[in-house]
Design an enzyme around this catalytic site. Structure first.
Site, short mmCIF file in Angstrom:
data_model
loop_
_atom_site.label_atom_id
_atom_site.label_comp_id
_atom_site.label_asym_id
_atom_site.label_seq_id
_atom_site.Cartn_x
_atom_site.Cartn_y
_atom_site.Cartn_z
CG ASP A 130 -1.63 -6.66 2.02
OD1 ASP A 130 -1.35 -5.47 2.37
OD2 ASP A 130 -2.34 -6.99 1.09
CE1 TYR A 143 -5.46 -0.87 1.86
CE2 TYR A 143 -7.01 0.37 1.28
CZ TYR A 143 -5.91 -0.07 2.35
OH TYR A 143 -5.56 1.08 3.27
CE1 TYR A 176 -0.36 -4.62 -5.18
CE2 TYR A 176 -1.26 -3.39 -7.09
CZ TYR A 176 -0.63 -3.59 -5.88
OH TYR A 176 -0.71 -2.36 -4.99
#
Ligand SMILES: [Zn+2]
Ligand SMILES: [Zn+2]
Length: 392
Positions: free
Chosen positions: A213, A351, A279
């Site tokens: 992103d 996501y 992440y």
């Protein structure tokens, strides 16, 4: 009733106009009695071009004098009168396709270019030379230079590729402060601009193995990419030196590493790859959450197939569909009051923001749902892209 006798057809006379130069005569294999050997200038097949190969070669080298190239491939295109004449020879004299003058041009030009120190290459030539014999014109296709590497993006709010302003589509308007783009710079520009300069190229395109992103950093071992350098005048560049130069200009925002020469195959692989990601997410809760309860929810969320409808935030540019992606290991690095830091390993394409928030029920299960507390990602970083050679 009397029939009018048909007129006798004229006997086909051997074509006196079949005037060929020696080279063409030899190639076509037409019998000597049926043609006349003439000076190359008067040859109606090659129009004298076969006697001017050296001249044509020099033109090629002149046209390409600013381009560094080692390997080449010549292709000839026939049209107009040369093509028509060749078809006539095929129909009337049974000229075989493999004796086409195209091959003669290709071969002769190749030989002359080899004399000049260039190397023929049918697979991946640095330059493809297209000869239009009728127009006596050349067209050149310069093979792009491909460079593989990994990039680290240390700041937020930089997009991966140039992101044009949606209002003016790049022309520049009030909305985008006359920049033509939505973000002031991109990873692509930071890496590509020095390369365009060094390779004296037209432009350079960044192909990443997926993308983070805009507001996420890309840390850890970095994200693999292939940079496609279009129409480069130079091809042989010291990559260590290039890496140093890119980093000098783009640091601290973006850093590149592991640069190496690459090819279309790697580019394809990179674009189609679905590398697992790791992440780090800073998560905020609506109210205080006990570490034990968070641990339970995380245990339920780990190693799970997650169903995600296209997130609301990207719905304007992506089709609305349901994807299934798997989470792997999830770790709680910190849990304090209404804040947690999580490290999440997941399949490519999951996501993460929605995995936490639930996206109004569009992502199932989610951390919010399992905890019974509204949760959202405040900050997100990609800390690892796992390709076959790299782990975390
Ligand atoms: Zn000829
Ligand atoms: Zn604009």
């Amino acid at each position: 009733m009397r029939l009018t006798p048909l007129k006798q057809p004229k006997p086909l006379k051997p074509l006196a106009e079949l005037e060929l130069c020696e080279k063409c005569a030899e190639r076509t294999g037409i019998e000597a009695g049926e043609l006349e050997i003439v000076d190359a200038e008067r040859c109606i097949y090659c129009c004298g071009l076969l006697s001017k190969i050296e001249e044509l070669r020099d033109r090629i080298l002149g046209d390409l004098k600013e381009y560094e190239f080692e390997t080449f491939l010549v292709g000839t295109r026939l049209e107009g009168s040369i093509k028509a004449f060749e078809e006539y020879l095929q129909d009337s004299y049974g000229l075989e396709a493999e004796r086409s003058i195209r091959y003669e041009f290709n071969r002769e030009l190749s030989l002359k270019l080899q004399e000049a120190g260039k190397i023929p290459d049918f697979d991946r030539p640095d330059v493809t030379i297209l000869f239009n014999a009728e127009k006596r014109e050349f067209e050149y296709r310069i093979r792009p230079v491909y460079i593989y590497g990994r990039y680290i993006k240390r700041v937020r709010n930089i997009s991966q590729t140039r992101w044009l302003c949606s209002k003016c589509k790049g022309k520049g308007c009030e909305e985008c402060n006359f920049q033509g783009k939505r973000y002031y710079t991109s990873v692509e520009e930071l890496i590509a601009n020095p390369c365009v300069e060094i390779f004296k190229a037209e432009k350079a395109i960044l192909h990443g193995a997926g993308r983070e992103d805009v507001d996420a950093r890309m840390l850890g071992n970095g994200r693999p990419f292939v940079l496609e350098i279009v129409n480069p005048k130079l091809r042989r560049i010291d990559l260590g030196e290039l890496e140093r130069l890119i980093n000098e200009k783009s640091s601290p925002k973006v850093v590149v590493k592991d640069l190496e020469m690459s090819d279309e195959k790697t580019l394809k692989f990179i674009k189609g790859a679905a590398f697992r990601k790791k992440y780090r997410a800073k998560v905020r809760f609506e109210r205080q959450v006990e570490e034990e309860k968070l641990g339970e929810a995380i245990a339920q969320l780990s190693n799970r197939v997650i169903q995600q409808r296209t997130p609301l935030r990207v719905l304007h540019r992506r089709a609305d569909l349901v994807r299934k992606r798997r989470t792997h290991k999830i770790e709680v690095l910190l849990c304090k009051n209404d804040l947690a830091v999580l490290e999440i390993e997941a399949d490519s394409g999951l996501y993460i923001k929605e995995l936490v928030s639930g996206d109004e029920g569009r992502t199932v299960p989610s951390l919010s749902e399992l905890l019974g507390v509204r949760a959202w990602v405040e900050k997100l970083d990609v800390v690892g892209v796992y390709d076959k050679n790299n782990y975390g």
